[in-house]
Scaffold this motif. Structure first.
Motif, mmCIF file in Angstrom:
data_model
loop_
_atom_site.group_PDB
_atom_site.id
_atom_site.type_symbol
_atom_site.label_atom_id
_atom_site.label_comp_id
_atom_site.label_asym_id
_atom_site.label_seq_id
_atom_site.Cartn_x
_atom_site.Cartn_y
_atom_site.Cartn_z
ATOM 1 N N LYS A 5 0.841 -1.197 -0.024
ATOM 2 C CA LYS A 5 0.083 0.147 0.218
ATOM 3 C C LYS A 5 0.681 1.136 -0.091
ATOM 4 C CE LYS A 5 -3.893 0.041 2.318
ATOM 5 N NZ LYS A 5 -4.967 -0.031 3.446
ATOM 6 N N SER A 6 0.544 2.182 -0.967
ATOM 7 C CA SER A 6 1.180 3.456 -0.806
ATOM 8 C C SER A 6 0.498 4.584 -0.431
ATOM 9 C CB SER A 6 1.292 3.828 -2.470
ATOM 10 O OG SER A 6 0.058 4.122 -3.002
ATOM 11 N N PHE A 7 1.066 5.561 -0.082
ATOM 12 C CA PHE A 7 0.513 6.581 0.760
ATOM 13 C C PHE A 7 -0.699 7.319 0.049
ATOM 14 C CE2 PHE A 7 0.536 11.284 2.495
ATOM 15 C CZ PHE A 7 0.100 10.765 3.925
ATOM 16 N N PRO A 8 -0.723 7.521 -1.074
ATOM 17 C CA PRO A 8 -1.742 7.870 -1.970
ATOM 18 C C PRO A 8 -2.988 7.285 -1.615
ATOM 19 C CG PRO A 8 -0.041 8.253 -3.466
ATOM 20 C CD PRO A 8 0.545 7.452 -2.143
ATOM 21 N N GLU A 9 -2.967 5.873 -1.736
ATOM 22 C CA GLU A 9 -3.883 4.958 -1.290
ATOM 23 C C GLU A 9 -4.651 5.348 0.125
ATOM 24 O OE1 GLU A 9 -3.483 0.848 -2.450
ATOM 25 O OE2 GLU A 9 -1.441 1.484 -3.127
ATOM 26 N N ILE A 10 -3.573 5.618 1.080
ATOM 27 C CA ILE A 10 -4.086 5.793 2.507
ATOM 28 C C ILE A 10 -4.865 7.245 2.357
ATOM 29 C CG2 ILE A 10 -3.345 6.281 4.612
ATOM 30 C CD1 ILE A 10 -1.018 4.644 3.995
ATOM 31 N N LEU A 11 -4.414 8.184 1.630
ATOM 32 C CA LEU A 11 -5.272 9.470 1.652
ATOM 33 C C LEU A 11 -6.636 9.138 0.881
ATOM 34 C CD1 LEU A 11 -2.432 11.851 0.189
ATOM 35 C CD2 LEU A 11 -3.091 11.501 2.674
ATOM 36 N N VAL A 28 8.901 13.285 5.112
ATOM 37 C CA VAL A 28 8.073 13.881 4.324
ATOM 38 C C VAL A 28 6.524 13.210 4.840
ATOM 39 C CG1 VAL A 28 7.161 14.633 2.228
ATOM 40 C CG2 VAL A 28 9.472 14.633 2.718
ATOM 41 N N LEU A 29 6.639 12.143 4.710
ATOM 42 C CA LEU A 29 5.291 11.078 5.002
ATOM 43 C C LEU A 29 4.920 11.213 6.469
ATOM 44 C CD1 LEU A 29 6.083 7.755 3.219
ATOM 45 C CD2 LEU A 29 4.581 9.582 2.401
ATOM 46 N N GLN A 30 6.121 11.328 7.341
ATOM 47 C CA GLN A 30 5.889 11.487 8.811
ATOM 48 C C GLN A 30 5.161 12.969 9.040
ATOM 49 O OE1 GLN A 30 8.633 9.853 11.833
ATOM 50 N NE2 GLN A 30 9.652 9.273 9.908
ATOM 51 N N PHE A 31 5.622 13.914 8.492
ATOM 52 C CA PHE A 31 5.092 15.284 8.425
ATOM 53 C C PHE A 31 3.625 15.205 8.118
ATOM 54 C CE2 PHE A 31 3.644 19.236 6.189
ATOM 55 C CZ PHE A 31 4.093 20.121 7.232
ATOM 56 N N LYS A 60 -7.772 12.604 11.215
ATOM 57 C CA LYS A 60 -7.702 11.341 10.349
ATOM 58 C C LYS A 60 -6.511 10.934 10.347
ATOM 59 C CE LYS A 60 -11.132 12.999 6.894
ATOM 60 N NZ LYS A 60 -11.403 13.179 5.532
ATOM 61 N N ASP A 61 -6.490 9.418 10.600
ATOM 62 C CA ASP A 61 -5.427 8.621 10.721
ATOM 63 C C ASP A 61 -4.795 8.071 9.295
ATOM 64 O OD1 ASP A 61 -3.383 6.740 11.469
ATOM 65 O OD2 ASP A 61 -4.696 5.197 12.312
ATOM 66 N N VAL A 62 -3.655 8.613 8.987
ATOM 67 C CA VAL A 62 -3.121 8.210 7.502
ATOM 68 C C VAL A 62 -1.856 7.590 7.959
ATOM 69 C CG1 VAL A 62 -4.367 9.983 6.094
ATOM 70 C CG2 VAL A 62 -2.368 10.740 7.127
ATOM 71 N N LYS A 63 -1.726 7.006 9.010
ATOM 72 C CA LYS A 63 -0.391 6.465 9.398
ATOM 73 C C LYS A 63 0.119 5.287 8.344
ATOM 74 C CE LYS A 63 2.272 4.139 12.803
ATOM 75 N NZ LYS A 63 2.225 3.275 14.220
ATOM 76 N N VAL A 64 1.445 5.472 7.965
ATOM 77 C CA VAL A 64 1.950 4.627 6.925
ATOM 78 C C VAL A 64 2.843 3.476 7.934
ATOM 79 C CG1 VAL A 64 3.821 4.385 5.234
ATOM 80 C CG2 VAL A 64 2.351 6.619 5.389
ATOM 81 N N ASP A 65 2.012 2.147 7.677
ATOM 82 C CA ASP A 65 2.623 1.207 8.533
ATOM 83 C C ASP A 65 3.995 0.844 8.080
ATOM 84 O OD1 ASP A 65 0.429 1.265 10.377
ATOM 85 O OD2 ASP A 65 -0.734 -0.215 8.895
ATOM 86 N N HIS A 66 4.416 0.958 6.991
ATOM 87 C CA HIS A 66 5.653 0.565 6.411
ATOM 88 C C HIS A 66 6.930 0.957 6.677
ATOM 89 C CE1 HIS A 66 3.100 -1.650 3.819
ATOM 90 N NE2 HIS A 66 2.636 -0.699 2.908
ATOM 91 N N ILE A 67 6.770 2.407 7.387
ATOM 92 C CA ILE A 67 7.916 3.165 8.097
ATOM 93 C C ILE A 67 8.437 2.178 9.004
ATOM 94 C CG2 ILE A 67 8.928 5.073 8.752
ATOM 95 C CD1 ILE A 67 6.640 6.620 7.435
ATOM 96 N N SER A 68 9.856 1.771 9.075
ATOM 97 C CA SER A 68 10.238 1.068 10.107
ATOM 98 C C SER A 68 10.238 1.560 11.649
ATOM 99 C CB SER A 68 11.877 0.533 9.776
ATOM 100 O OG SER A 68 12.594 1.574 9.895
ATOM 101 N N ASP A 69 10.232 1.115 12.645
ATOM 102 C CA ASP A 69 10.454 1.622 13.788
ATOM 103 C C ASP A 69 11.832 2.478 13.974
ATOM 104 O OD1 ASP A 69 8.100 0.357 14.487
ATOM 105 O OD2 ASP A 69 9.077 -1.432 15.718
ATOM 106 N N TRP A 70 12.829 1.988 13.381
ATOM 107 C CA TRP A 70 14.098 2.728 13.586
ATOM 108 C C TRP A 70 14.084 3.918 12.673
ATOM 109 C CZ3 TRP A 70 17.415 3.444 9.222
ATOM 110 C CH2 TRP A 70 18.696 4.111 9.431
ATOM 111 N N ARG A 71 13.446 4.068 11.483
ATOM 112 C CA ARG A 71 13.396 5.298 10.905
ATOM 113 C C ARG A 71 12.501 6.275 11.703
ATOM 114 N NH1 ARG A 71 15.443 5.159 5.368
ATOM 115 N NH2 ARG A 71 15.984 3.134 5.168
ATOM 116 N N ARG A 72 11.549 5.736 12.011
ATOM 117 C CA ARG A 72 10.500 6.806 12.802
ATOM 118 C C ARG A 72 11.209 7.315 14.176
ATOM 119 N NH1 ARG A 72 5.343 7.471 11.521
ATOM 120 N NH2 ARG A 72 4.485 5.909 10.191
#
Length: 780
Positions: free
Chosen positions: A222-228, A515-518, A529-541
């Motif tokens: 799933k990409s971010f535009p799909e979440i939006l 940019v996604l986290q922003f 609205k919850d548009v969280k990207v589950d694919h971002i790793s815990d380390w990157r977050r």
């Protein structure tokens, strides 16, 4: 067109560059528009994102004042004892950063350098950072012996970009997401990952060719535009034309299509093959492939597979089948592939000659047609991505025409001041190409205190031969090259908005997922609205910021800015085609000893407060690392006594309020620690020291406290202040003594050495008080 009309049209190639000492009109207008009273960036209604191509931070901005560029006092020292700025080739010759000179050499016409997974990893050389010349040499035999990787541009070359940085906020700790090329980094930008699943068992798509139109290589996560779209948040991706083969010539593609820079074309849910023109072009593609089968019989099986897929596409993507899609699927398709079909000339170019007689091509239509129309009609969505054609993308394979594209976006957004008052414009670059950057990229944990299961969720940030997918027989040898996925090398990043004015530098560690986290945080706060990207790793977050530290209060004023006189900058980039290649110098080792890189503008910038508060000290034979805040802290530790053994390079992640320690061998020791925003520690000596020295932050004050703990005797230490160029002798008479040092003069920056015999404790960095500070005073 007559000559006058054509030259007027072709002036768009110069319009963005800046040709005088005055501030570029597009920037001047944006600066003049004040945000609404008492507003914050959460009052914005539009976030416009433009990811450009293939430039490293040092290559584009290492010479800009007030950023961590060529004046960096804490640049890594390589194993050979020389600064990382001085790279050595296999013949023992050294090269240093050298200006490419856009006007007087043909540098902008010399194409790109290697920039794939294998050569990015090999340049890093497992943290030794000493193989840039070997693996980043030009593939053009005429340029192979020129150290282009160390080439850079300055304000005289790129006046528009330098003015943009001086007007708004530039990031100097923004890293591309992965140590590889375009597509993997753009996958991070649009989806937060380059893996189908978030674990180390599945393939890491670290090469451009891993994801493509072919059925077997499409992306299905799933990409971010799909979440939006699922959350009913408005969005669009604007491009003049997509890259799916529709019958454009190569020259048309370069000026008019999106250069495969919209990776959403390869995500299966968006059905790119329903795009107008593809279906009618399939017979032409099949005919071409059948000819290729005759010419290349050894490729028959592969080519016939492609032909078979195209024949399937003729049925599956027939225009009448589009009506069978759900409205959700249609929305995804139409918003992701917004093109300029309403401009009758969007597929046309005009060909003529410039004033020097050089052949010159320009788009006949408006490559920003639909974006311009949506802004004018007040239909700009909340989130917009712009994708430039190749020749406007700043890719080194094309000249520096991107300044026009960016300046024109600014012109469009500021035409109505009320639109700009509600807009955030983010400009970043996908990767560094083959161009050198001196800052060591942070990497996921590889150290004694944070063991990693390479096949679990923890393993998602690694490419390692122990991972399950590595045993697949279909995997090619170059895909088995090991390394951490990222972070990659630094790339340029600027945020232009009413709330980022003032020529600030932001030094929070960030990458494309920032940019996604922003957007996650912005949309959650603004619309619940919850548009969280589950694919971002815990380390990157944990270690990559969400960009919010870059935004100031709405009353921030832009300072007065003086610019280099550019009146002689009237020659077109086109004219540089006939200039000589840049003359970049090679040095012997003796010639670089004591050599200074005095090539960066002197001066400091205002600097955003950062969310860091952590300690790193040598204590009782261990390096102790303590994070006092929520924001994660990436650290790199080098054991210089072990360069020959292989156990010399360790990466740590200090998660929220975590404490870790790294062992120090008894006897001779020499450890260096690198952290965000120039944070540095060095602990060295010939044997275990008779005292422990710790530096502690003093809360929200511009102060640090030294704590001396002696084990025996009454030693005397020397305290050197590297900023003030002063020395102080301190005699220790008590088991524990404390000394507080005021840092107000340098706005929280410190650079101290404590010396006892041959023991050195070197502490450098900046205290974070929550208030605006300055960039490193060493650069003043």
């Amino acid at each position: 067109m007559n000559r006058r009309e054509f030259l007027e049209k072709s002036s768009l190639l110069l319009a963005g560059l800046g040709t005088s000492s005055v501030l570029h009109p597009a920037i001047l207008k944006a600066l003049a528009i004040e945000p609404a009273a008492l507003s914050t960036f959460y009052d914005a209604e539009h976030v416009v994102i433009l990811m450009q191509e293939n430039r490293s931070f040092d290559h584009a901005f290492g010479a800009l004042k007030g950023v961590r560029g060529f004046l960096d006092q804490r640049a890594f020292i390589k194993e050979d004892g020389h600064s990382v700025f001085f790279q050595k080739n296999d013949a023992g010759k050294y090269a240093a950063p050298a200006r490419l000179d856009l006007r007087n050499t043909k540098s902008t016409w010399m194409s790109s350098l290697p920039h794939s997974w294998s050569d990015q990893q090999k340049a890093l050389n497992k943290g030794k950072y000493d193989q840039w010349l070997q693996f980043k040499a030009s593939g053009n035999k005429d340029y192979k012996n020129i150290p282009l990787t160390l080439g850079y541009y300055n304000r005289e070359d790129l006046p528009f970009y330098y003015q943009l940085a001086d007007a708004f906020t530039i990031f100097d700790q923004y890293f591309c997401s992965s140590l590889t090329g375009t597509t993997p980094n753009r996958l991070f930008h649009w989806s937060g990952t380059l893996r189908e699943q978030q674990n180390g068992k599945v393939k890491a798509n670290v090469y451009n060719e891993n994801i493509d139109y072919d059925k077997a290589r499409q992306a299905h996560w799933k990409s971010f535009p799909e979440i939006l779209e699922e959350q009913n948040v408005s969005w669009k991706i604007y491009q003049n034309e997509i890259s799916l083969p529709k019958g454009m010539s190569g020259e048309q593609e370069a000026w008019l299509s999106n250069f495969t820079d919209n990776p959403i074309e390869w995500f299966s849910k968006f059905n790119v093959k329903f795009s107008k023109g593809y279906h009618q072009n399939i017979p032409n593609i099949i005919a071409y492939l059948k000819d290729e089968v005759i010419k290349n019989p050894d490729q028959k099986k592969r080519l016939e597979t492609l032909i078979s897929e195209l024949e399937e596409d003729q049925i599956k993507y027939a225009p009448e089948k589009y009506a069978q899609l759900s409205q959700h699927e249609k929305n995804l398709h139409e918003k992701a592939f917004t093109t300029n079909t309403n401009d009758p000339d969007y597929w046309n170019v005009e060909i003529g000659k410039d004033e020097s007689g050089e052949r010159l091509v320009v788009p006949k239509g408006d490559v920003l047609f639909q974006f311009r129309k949506d802004v004018e009609d007040k239909n700009l969505p909340l989130v917009s991505w712009l994708v430039a054609p190749e020749h406007f993308s700043d890719h080194p394979g094309s000249p520096w025409y991107g300044a026009w594209y960016i300046s024109e976006v600014l012109n469009i957004l500021t035409k109505d001041p009320e639109t700009w008052k509600k807009t955030i414009f983010i400009i970043n670059y996908d990767e560094n190409d083959g161009y050198f950057d001196h800052v060591l990229p942070f990497s996921p944990p590889m150290n004694p205190s944070q063991p990693v299961d390479m096949n679990s969720k923890e393993g998602v940030e690694y490419v390692d031969k122990s991972q399950e997918y590595m045993s697949a027989p279909s995997l090619k040898d170059h895909e088995r090259i090991e390394g951490t996925v990222g972070l990659g090398y630094r790339v340029p990043m600027i945020i232009a908005s009413p709330w980022t004015k003032g020529g600030f530098v932001n030094s929070e560690v960030s990458d494309h997922t920032s940019v996604l986290q922003f957007l996650e945080k912005f949309i959650r706060k603004k619309y619940s609205k919850d548009v969280k990207v589950d694919h971002i790793s815990d380390w990157r977050r944990a270690i990559c910021g969400d960009l919010t530290s870059a935004f100031n209060s709405s009353n921030t004023k832009a300072p007065k800015m003086d610019y280099l006189d550019q009146k002689d900058y009237a020659k077109t980039i086109n004219a540089a085609k006939s200039k000589p290649v840049p003359d970049l110098t090679w040095y012997t080792e003796n010639e670089i000893n004591g050599r200074l890189l005095d090539i960066q503008e002197r001066g400091i910038k205002p600097s955003n407060p950062l969310p860091y508060d952590f300690h790193v000290n040598l204590d009782n034979g261990k390096i102790k690392m303590t994070n006092l805040k929520e924001a994660g802290v990436p650290l790199l530790i080098y054991d210089r006594t072990q360069f020959g053994s292989g156990d010399y390079h360790f990466s740590y992640a200090l998660y929220s309020k975590q404490e870790l320690s790294h062992p120090v061998n008894p006897g001779k020791y020499d450890h260096e620690v690198f952290g965000p925003n120039g944070f540095f520690r060095k602990f060295s000596g010939s044997k275990t020291p008779e005292i422990d020295v710790q530096l502690m932050n003093r809360g929200l004050k511009n102060e640090v406290e030294f704590i001396f703990k002696k084990k025996k005797g009454n030693p005397t230490v020397i305290l050197e202040d590297q900023y003030e160029k002063s020395k102080k002798t301190i005699s220790l008479h008590h088991p524990e003594e404390k000394i507080t040092v005021d840092l107000n003069k340098n706005k929280g920056w410190y650079d101290f050495k404590i010396i006892l015999d041959d023991h050195i404790w070197h502490f450098a960095g900046r205290i974070e008080t929550g208030k605006v500070s300055i960039s490193d005073p060493h650069w003043a």
